[in-house]
Design a protein around this motif. Structure first.
Motif, mmCIF file in Angstrom:
data_model
loop_
_atom_site.group_PDB
_atom_site.id
_atom_site.type_symbol
_atom_site.label_atom_id
_atom_site.label_comp_id
_atom_site.label_asym_id
_atom_site.label_seq_id
_atom_site.Cartn_x
_atom_site.Cartn_y
_atom_site.Cartn_z
ATOM 1 N N ILE A 33 -26.801 88.116 25.451
ATOM 2 C CA ILE A 33 -25.360 88.237 25.252
ATOM 3 C C ILE A 33 -25.123 89.042 23.985
ATOM 4 C CG2 ILE A 33 -23.182 87.003 24.928
ATOM 5 C CD1 ILE A 33 -24.461 84.620 26.382
ATOM 6 N N LEU A 34 -24.427 90.149 24.131
ATOM 7 C CA LEU A 34 -24.124 91.045 23.019
ATOM 8 C C LEU A 34 -22.724 90.754 22.507
ATOM 9 C CD1 LEU A 34 -25.438 94.190 24.877
ATOM 10 C CD2 LEU A 34 -26.679 92.844 23.181
ATOM 11 N N ALA A 35 -22.532 90.755 21.193
ATOM 12 C CA ALA A 35 -21.222 90.493 20.596
ATOM 13 C C ALA A 35 -20.414 91.782 20.511
ATOM 14 C CB ALA A 35 -21.394 89.903 19.207
ATOM 15 N N SER A 36 -19.098 91.637 20.641
ATOM 16 C CA SER A 36 -18.187 92.778 20.576
ATOM 17 C C SER A 36 -16.878 92.366 19.915
ATOM 18 C CB SER A 36 -17.898 93.280 21.995
ATOM 19 O OG SER A 36 -16.873 94.255 21.982
ATOM 20 N N ASP A 37 -16.281 93.276 19.187
ATOM 21 C CA ASP A 37 -14.953 93.042 18.623
ATOM 22 C C ASP A 37 -13.849 93.402 19.603
ATOM 23 O OD1 ASP A 37 -15.955 92.160 16.165
ATOM 24 O OD2 ASP A 37 -16.039 94.205 15.377
ATOM 25 N N ASP A 38 -14.180 94.181 20.636
ATOM 26 C CA ASP A 38 -13.183 94.651 21.603
ATOM 27 C C ASP A 38 -13.797 94.582 22.999
ATOM 28 O OD1 ASP A 38 -11.436 96.107 23.264
ATOM 29 O OD2 ASP A 38 -10.902 97.499 21.653
ATOM 30 N N LEU A 39 -13.543 93.488 23.700
ATOM 31 C CA LEU A 39 -14.170 93.249 24.998
ATOM 32 C C LEU A 39 -13.804 94.325 26.019
ATOM 33 C CD1 LEU A 39 -16.076 91.014 26.074
ATOM 34 C CD2 LEU A 39 -14.086 90.050 27.218
ATOM 35 N N GLU A 40 -12.536 94.718 26.052
ATOM 36 C CA GLU A 40 -12.096 95.718 27.033
ATOM 37 C C GLU A 40 -12.762 97.069 26.786
ATOM 38 O OE1 GLU A 40 -10.007 93.584 25.421
ATOM 39 O OE2 GLU A 40 -9.666 92.310 27.173
ATOM 40 N N ALA A 41 -12.873 97.472 25.517
ATOM 41 C CA ALA A 41 -13.541 98.734 25.199
ATOM 42 C C ALA A 41 -15.023 98.661 25.553
ATOM 43 C CB ALA A 41 -13.362 99.075 23.723
ATOM 44 N N SER A 42 -15.636 97.506 25.321
ATOM 45 C CA SER A 42 -17.046 97.334 25.673
ATOM 46 C C SER A 42 -17.241 97.412 27.180
ATOM 47 C CB SER A 42 -17.569 96.004 25.148
ATOM 48 O OG SER A 42 -17.570 96.006 23.745
ATOM 49 N N GLN A 43 -16.343 96.801 27.946
ATOM 50 C CA GLN A 43 -16.459 96.867 29.399
ATOM 51 C C GLN A 43 -16.310 98.306 29.880
ATOM 52 O OE1 GLN A 43 -14.428 93.923 31.766
ATOM 53 N NE2 GLN A 43 -14.331 95.284 33.528
ATOM 54 N N ALA A 44 -15.372 99.039 29.315
ATOM 55 C CA ALA A 44 -15.195 100.441 29.700
ATOM 56 C C ALA A 44 -16.452 101.252 29.369
ATOM 57 C CB ALA A 44 -13.973 101.030 28.998
ATOM 58 N N ALA A 45 -17.079 100.979 28.216
ATOM 59 C CA ALA A 45 -18.298 101.691 27.832
ATOM 60 C C ALA A 45 -19.457 101.348 28.758
ATOM 61 C CB ALA A 45 -18.656 101.362 26.377
ATOM 62 N N VAL A 46 -19.569 100.076 29.135
ATOM 63 C CA VAL A 46 -20.617 99.653 30.074
ATOM 64 C C VAL A 46 -20.452 100.391 31.397
ATOM 65 C CG1 VAL A 46 -21.349 97.707 31.533
ATOM 66 C CG2 VAL A 46 -21.112 97.394 29.064
ATOM 67 N N GLU A 47 -19.237 100.408 31.925
ATOM 68 C CA GLU A 47 -18.981 101.073 33.210
ATOM 69 C C GLU A 47 -19.225 102.576 33.107
ATOM 70 O OE1 GLU A 47 -15.815 98.103 35.328
ATOM 71 O OE2 GLU A 47 -15.045 99.332 33.686
ATOM 72 N N ALA A 48 -18.813 103.190 31.998
ATOM 73 C CA ALA A 48 -19.020 104.634 31.815
ATOM 74 C C ALA A 48 -20.500 104.991 31.741
ATOM 75 C CB ALA A 48 -18.300 105.105 30.553
ATOM 76 N N ALA A 49 -21.319 104.035 31.261
ATOM 77 C CA ALA A 49 -22.759 104.268 31.141
ATOM 78 C C ALA A 49 -23.524 103.919 32.419
ATOM 79 C CB ALA A 49 -23.311 103.466 29.966
ATOM 80 N N GLU A 75 -29.538 91.826 34.069
ATOM 81 C CA GLU A 75 -28.238 91.218 33.811
ATOM 82 C C GLU A 75 -28.088 90.912 32.334
ATOM 83 O OE1 GLU A 75 -25.177 87.714 35.214
ATOM 84 O OE2 GLU A 75 -27.253 87.586 35.862
ATOM 85 N N LEU A 76 -26.953 91.318 31.766
ATOM 86 C CA LEU A 76 -26.593 91.057 30.380
ATOM 87 C C LEU A 76 -25.151 90.601 30.344
ATOM 88 C CD1 LEU A 76 -28.225 94.146 30.371
ATOM 89 C CD2 LEU A 76 -28.564 93.233 28.092
ATOM 90 N N ALA A 77 -24.674 90.221 29.156
ATOM 91 C CA ALA A 77 -23.284 89.826 29.004
ATOM 92 C C ALA A 77 -22.755 90.352 27.675
ATOM 93 C CB ALA A 77 -23.144 88.304 29.061
ATOM 94 N N VAL A 78 -21.448 90.456 27.594
ATOM 95 C CA VAL A 78 -20.778 90.846 26.349
ATOM 96 C C VAL A 78 -19.738 89.776 26.054
ATOM 97 C CG1 VAL A 78 -19.405 92.583 25.155
ATOM 98 C CG2 VAL A 78 -21.148 93.294 26.797
ATOM 99 N N TRP A 79 -19.688 89.338 24.791
ATOM 100 C CA TRP A 79 -18.855 88.232 24.360
ATOM 101 C C TRP A 79 -18.015 88.650 23.168
ATOM 102 C CZ3 TRP A 79 -20.056 86.216 19.422
ATOM 103 C CH2 TRP A 79 -19.334 85.086 19.042
ATOM 104 N N THR A 80 -16.819 88.115 23.092
ATOM 105 C CA THR A 80 -15.984 88.253 21.902
ATOM 106 C C THR A 80 -15.450 86.871 21.554
ATOM 107 O OG1 THR A 80 -14.219 89.564 20.874
ATOM 108 C CG2 THR A 80 -13.824 88.794 23.096
ATOM 109 N N PRO A 81 -15.412 86.541 20.255
ATOM 110 C CA PRO A 81 -14.951 85.197 19.873
ATOM 111 C C PRO A 81 -13.473 84.980 20.180
ATOM 112 C CG PRO A 81 -15.383 86.534 17.919
ATOM 113 C CD PRO A 81 -15.811 87.336 19.105
ATOM 114 N N ALA A 82 -13.098 83.694 20.268
ATOM 115 C CA ALA A 82 -11.712 83.335 20.568
ATOM 116 C C ALA A 82 -10.793 83.784 19.455
ATOM 117 C CB ALA A 82 -11.600 81.823 20.751
#
Length: 82
Positions: A33-49, A75-82
């Protein structure tokens, strides 16, 4: 080397090797599980890659995350804190 990328200074050191000899993709091992400050931007980057979202973003007590398969099938995951 040319097929390795290291992660340092993030509270833990680690790295990724591109197609190491004798290794096959897995969805049965530990979930990285990778940490991210911006989940939506990370998802867009994952899909673009070339990653494929396997579990859409969802809320849980610790924050929000999504799961994906990388182009090799891991399989991996990306997480951002609440």
């Amino acid at each position: 080397g040319p097929t390795y990328v290291a992660i340092t200074g993030a509270g833990i050191d680690g790295g990724f090797e591109l197609n190491p000899e004798g290794r096959t993709p897995s969805t049965d091992g530990a979930l990285v599980i990778l940490a991210s400050d911006d989940l939506e931007a990370s998802q867009a980057a994952v899909e673009a890659a070339g990653g494929a979202i396997s579990v859409s973003a969802f809320d849980f007590p610790g924050g929000r995350r999504f799961h994906f398969s990388d182009p090799s099938g891991n399989e991996l995951a990306v997480w951002t804190p609440a």
